[in-house]
Scaffold this motif. Structure first.
Motif, mmCIF file in Angstrom:
data_model
loop_
_atom_site.group_PDB
_atom_site.id
_atom_site.type_symbol
_atom_site.label_atom_id
_atom_site.label_comp_id
_atom_site.label_asym_id
_atom_site.label_seq_id
_atom_site.Cartn_x
_atom_site.Cartn_y
_atom_site.Cartn_z
ATOM 1 N N VAL A 102 0.847 -1.200 0.000
ATOM 2 C CA VAL A 102 0.000 0.000 0.000
ATOM 3 C C VAL A 102 0.877 1.244 0.000
ATOM 4 O O VAL A 102 0.657 2.186 -0.764
ATOM 5 C CB VAL A 102 -0.947 -0.002 1.220
ATOM 6 N N SER A 116 2.679 1.831 -3.355
ATOM 7 C CA SER A 116 1.818 2.118 -4.511
ATOM 8 C C SER A 116 1.410 3.585 -4.588
ATOM 9 O O SER A 116 0.644 3.965 -5.464
ATOM 10 C CB SER A 116 0.564 1.246 -4.454
ATOM 11 N N THR A 135 -0.572 5.197 -2.768
ATOM 12 C CA THR A 135 -1.970 5.420 -2.427
ATOM 13 C C THR A 135 -2.054 6.622 -1.488
ATOM 14 O O THR A 135 -1.242 6.733 -0.569
ATOM 15 C CB THR A 135 -2.555 4.175 -1.727
#
Length: 120
Positions: free
Chosen positions: A102, A105, A107
């Motif tokens: 996470v 990435s 995000t």
């Protein structure tokens, strides 16, 4: 009809039911908490705690059920200890791997999330 005299008492029902209910409450609490957390990193952290603790309660409930139905054996106890150890090991590694994915990435994270340990 079961020949085991332990299978017909309230104590055996409690020995099986209480850990099962506690495990279910762990997941229910996590479900509510996941909806309150604002980013994927926090959600991963929330679910890892519920999975680790909730699964241990379910394993203990299953052990209590098997013990009540078939009697205590050292083999069953060994299996339970291995399952609990494996649960902690697998949940920890999986949660760290998912959280790292996470983070890598890009995000969007909640501004209140402290990522200093993940930098670098």
């Amino acid at each position: 009809m079961n020949e085991n005299p332990l299978s017909e008492t309230i104590w055996t029902d409690l020995a099986v039911g209480v850990p099962a209910i506690l495990g279910a409450l762990c997941f229910l609490t996590a479900m509510v908490a996941v909806n309150r957390v604002r980013d994927a990193l926090g959600r991963t952290n929330t679910m890892s705690v519920a999975t680790g603790l909730g699964m241990v309660f379910f394993i203990l409930a299953a052990f209590a059920h098997v013990t009540v139905e078939h009697g205590f054996t050292w083999v069953n106890l060994g299996e339970v200890l291995i399952a609990i150890f494996a649960t902690f090991f697998v949940v920890t590694i999986a949660s760290m791997t998912i959280a790292r994915a996470v983070f890598m990435s890009d995000t969007p994270l909640d501004p209140d999330t402290d990522t200093r340990d993940l930098d670098g």
